[in-house]
Design a protein around this motif. Sequence first.
Motif, mmCIF file in Angstrom:
data_model
loop_
_atom_site.group_PDB
_atom_site.id
_atom_site.type_symbol
_atom_site.label_atom_id
_atom_site.label_comp_id
_atom_site.label_asym_id
_atom_site.label_seq_id
_atom_site.Cartn_x
_atom_site.Cartn_y
_atom_site.Cartn_z
ATOM 1 N N ARG A 31 0.715 -1.222 -0.095
ATOM 2 C CA ARG A 31 0.120 0.076 0.202
ATOM 3 C C ARG A 31 0.800 1.252 0.103
ATOM 4 N NH1 ARG A 31 -3.501 0.616 4.395
ATOM 5 N NH2 ARG A 31 -2.599 -0.990 5.715
ATOM 6 N N SER A 32 2.057 1.214 0.534
ATOM 7 C CA SER A 32 2.868 2.351 0.386
ATOM 8 C C SER A 32 3.227 2.887 -0.978
ATOM 9 C CB SER A 32 4.249 2.048 1.573
ATOM 10 O OG SER A 32 4.974 1.155 0.683
ATOM 11 N N GLY A 33 3.068 1.871 -2.069
ATOM 12 C CA GLY A 33 3.440 2.223 -3.199
ATOM 13 C C GLY A 33 2.484 3.113 -3.836
ATOM 14 N N GLY A 34 1.344 3.148 -3.243
ATOM 15 C CA GLY A 34 0.336 4.284 -3.734
ATOM 16 C C GLY A 34 0.310 5.486 -2.941
ATOM 17 N N GLY A 35 1.191 5.682 -1.985
ATOM 18 C CA GLY A 35 1.544 6.839 -1.217
ATOM 19 C C GLY A 35 0.471 6.912 -0.024
ATOM 20 N N ASP A 36 0.682 8.169 0.577
ATOM 21 C CA ASP A 36 -0.234 8.243 1.811
ATOM 22 C C ASP A 36 -1.608 8.105 1.766
ATOM 23 O OD1 ASP A 36 2.147 9.400 3.484
ATOM 24 O OD2 ASP A 36 1.959 11.101 1.705
ATOM 25 N N ALA A 37 -2.231 8.184 0.421
ATOM 26 C CA ALA A 37 -3.814 7.892 0.285
ATOM 27 C C ALA A 37 -4.125 6.373 0.423
ATOM 28 C CB ALA A 37 -4.140 8.597 -0.844
ATOM 29 N N ALA A 38 -2.979 5.603 -0.069
ATOM 30 C CA ALA A 38 -3.238 4.330 0.024
ATOM 31 C C ALA A 38 -3.368 3.638 1.234
ATOM 32 C CB ALA A 38 -2.443 3.478 -0.889
ATOM 33 N N LEU A 39 -2.237 4.269 2.227
ATOM 34 C CA LEU A 39 -2.194 3.958 3.658
ATOM 35 C C LEU A 39 -3.513 4.295 4.388
ATOM 36 C CD1 LEU A 39 1.431 4.330 4.116
ATOM 37 C CD2 LEU A 39 0.235 2.175 4.103
ATOM 38 N N GLY A 40 -4.047 5.396 3.984
ATOM 39 C CA GLY A 40 -5.157 5.961 4.612
ATOM 40 C C GLY A 40 -4.678 6.588 6.007
ATOM 41 N N THR A 41 -5.623 7.059 6.794
ATOM 42 C CA THR A 41 -5.274 7.697 8.004
ATOM 43 C C THR A 41 -5.178 6.706 9.259
ATOM 44 O OG1 THR A 41 -7.721 8.149 8.477
ATOM 45 C CG2 THR A 41 -6.476 9.829 7.093
ATOM 46 N N GLY A 42 -5.510 5.736 8.990
ATOM 47 C CA GLY A 42 -5.179 4.566 10.214
ATOM 48 C C GLY A 42 -3.942 4.491 10.651
ATOM 49 N N GLY A 43 -3.018 4.783 10.384
ATOM 50 C CA GLY A 43 -1.784 4.737 10.706
ATOM 51 C C GLY A 43 -0.810 3.855 9.930
ATOM 52 N N THR A 44 0.421 3.846 10.203
ATOM 53 C CA THR A 44 1.430 3.148 9.352
ATOM 54 C C THR A 44 2.332 2.336 10.478
ATOM 55 O OG1 THR A 44 2.891 4.898 9.312
ATOM 56 C CG2 THR A 44 1.158 4.675 7.574
ATOM 57 N N ALA A 45 2.045 2.273 11.743
ATOM 58 C CA ALA A 45 2.642 1.548 12.635
ATOM 59 C C ALA A 45 2.543 0.263 13.249
ATOM 60 C CB ALA A 45 2.836 2.422 14.072
ATOM 61 N N MET A 46 3.282 -0.724 13.406
ATOM 62 C CA MET A 46 2.965 -2.143 13.768
ATOM 63 C C MET A 46 3.741 -2.624 14.896
ATOM 64 S SD MET A 46 4.550 -4.081 10.412
ATOM 65 C CE MET A 46 4.022 -5.407 11.140
ATOM 66 N N LEU A 47 3.472 -3.352 15.807
ATOM 67 C CA LEU A 47 4.023 -4.010 16.889
ATOM 68 C C LEU A 47 4.352 -5.257 16.456
ATOM 69 C CD1 LEU A 47 4.647 -3.755 19.952
ATOM 70 C CD2 LEU A 47 2.403 -4.561 20.453
ATOM 71 N N MET A 48 5.544 -5.429 16.812
ATOM 72 C CA MET A 48 6.056 -6.983 16.670
ATOM 73 C C MET A 48 6.799 -7.533 17.772
ATOM 74 S SD MET A 48 8.093 -6.096 12.908
ATOM 75 C CE MET A 48 9.033 -4.862 13.590
ATOM 76 N N THR A 49 6.576 -8.858 18.151
ATOM 77 C CA THR A 49 7.326 -9.196 19.083
ATOM 78 C C THR A 49 8.239 -10.633 18.918
ATOM 79 O OG1 THR A 49 5.484 -8.923 20.565
ATOM 80 C CG2 THR A 49 6.804 -10.399 21.585
ATOM 81 N N SER A 50 9.573 -10.285 19.186
ATOM 82 C CA SER A 50 10.363 -11.541 18.883
ATOM 83 C C SER A 50 10.250 -12.836 19.893
ATOM 84 C CB SER A 50 11.950 -11.026 19.126
ATOM 85 O OG SER A 50 12.229 -10.754 20.420
ATOM 86 N N GLN A 51 10.896 -13.765 19.568
ATOM 87 C CA GLN A 51 10.611 -15.210 20.183
ATOM 88 C C GLN A 51 11.155 -15.064 21.726
ATOM 89 O OE1 GLN A 51 12.760 -18.043 17.730
ATOM 90 N NE2 GLN A 51 10.791 -17.984 16.405
ATOM 91 N N ASN A 52 11.876 -14.163 21.875
ATOM 92 C CA ASN A 52 12.474 -13.759 23.215
ATOM 93 C C ASN A 52 11.969 -12.770 24.168
ATOM 94 O OD1 ASN A 52 13.415 -11.635 22.180
ATOM 95 N ND2 ASN A 52 15.585 -12.061 22.334
ATOM 96 N N GLY A 53 10.714 -12.352 23.534
ATOM 97 C CA GLY A 53 10.007 -11.630 24.132
ATOM 98 C C GLY A 53 10.213 -10.057 24.040
ATOM 99 N N LEU A 54 11.041 -9.700 23.337
ATOM 100 C CA LEU A 54 11.423 -8.380 23.237
ATOM 101 C C LEU A 54 10.559 -7.680 22.144
ATOM 102 C CD1 LEU A 54 15.140 -8.240 22.924
ATOM 103 C CD2 LEU A 54 13.593 -7.598 24.805
ATOM 104 N N HIS A 55 9.928 -6.431 22.485
ATOM 105 C CA HIS A 55 8.874 -5.956 21.689
ATOM 106 C C HIS A 55 9.545 -4.761 20.586
ATOM 107 C CE1 HIS A 55 5.790 -7.080 24.043
ATOM 108 N NE2 HIS A 55 6.289 -7.051 25.145
ATOM 109 N N HIS A 56 9.177 -4.805 19.266
ATOM 110 C CA HIS A 56 9.827 -3.821 18.376
ATOM 111 C C HIS A 56 8.562 -3.129 17.842
ATOM 112 C CE1 HIS A 56 13.830 -6.084 18.190
ATOM 113 N NE2 HIS A 56 12.905 -6.975 18.475
ATOM 114 N N VAL A 57 8.629 -1.908 17.319
ATOM 115 C CA VAL A 57 7.693 -0.908 16.747
ATOM 116 C C VAL A 57 8.379 -0.621 15.642
ATOM 117 C CG1 VAL A 57 6.493 1.224 16.737
ATOM 118 C CG2 VAL A 57 6.735 -0.174 18.898
ATOM 119 N N ALA A 58 7.742 -0.684 14.450
ATOM 120 C CA ALA A 58 8.181 -0.460 12.859
ATOM 121 C C ALA A 58 7.179 0.663 12.437
ATOM 122 C CB ALA A 58 8.184 -1.575 12.026
#
Length: 311
Positions: free
Chosen positions: A242-269
């Motif tokens: 969706r990023s290929g379509g620019g900001d409009a394709a991503l919408g206003t809902g946000g572009t962040a995601m939360l990820m958790t590794s197998q050892n329990g550490l949290h990452h934000v992208a």
Amino acid sequence: MADADDVLDLVGDIYDAALDPSRWPEVVGRAGQFVGGQVASIFSKSPIAGGGDVLCQSGIDPHYCQLYFDKYVKLDPATTGQYFAEIGQPIAVSDLMPQDELRQTRFYREWAAPQGMVDFISAVIDKSATTAALFGVFRYESDGLADNAARMRMQQIAPHIRRAVMIGRLIDLKSAQASAFAEALERMTCGIGLVDRLGRLVHANAAGQQLLDAGDPLFVRDGRLAARDGRTDHMLQDLIVRSGGGDAALGTGGTAMLMTSQNGLHHVAHVLPLTSRDRQAVGRAYAARAALFRRRTKLEPPQSPQLIATA
């Protein structure tokens, strides 16, 4: 209510201001009008030190702005409540104290009333142990007190302002020239990966490569950026497409995601499209379509059932 296309255009301009800081005053003004006021500001203040500073403002009388931080910030009855508000949560002065009680304060009589102000709605965009940074919109007599519509619009736009400010701090560029960008990219402690329209990794800075070498929660598979967890990978690939379509394709809902590794550490992208006018120079330099900003983070314990449901 603003037209959906106007909102998406505003969101795109907010992220462009991260690369071109000269655009912040105009963007902050438009964001203020979107929320429901003619005057807006990004500023910081401390309930402990009793001081603060303006990072960016639009429409504020310079005299009253200076007067606030020289004298009245220490008398502002809303400072403590604003500091303890959750990040991104809209809060108005009228939420913190009754209007008749506010009107009796020296702060209101000497600073707010002479300007015709009746309310102020804000959202914390960053916080330290002693200081909070906020995006706020002033409400005047013609605007009335902050209503539910203003709170909804603040909640909609504040996360984008927060992410753009964070990205701007990381990049700290005055132009998007490739040489300057490349030098700044390698010095950042935040992990950054640039991907093309197919999700193939075309460049990673040193911090980003170190995170990828760990192989969890993100890794490179057949040249493409991927996540170990299947659901997370689906979300990641969807954001990249969706990023290929620019900001409009991503919408206003946000572009962040939360990820958790197998050892329990949290990452934000955070995924930022590189398709708008002000970001195209960066994209062309690496044949990239999107930038992914990634860092480890600590999650604060949820404070309410609503937060648990949201998570």
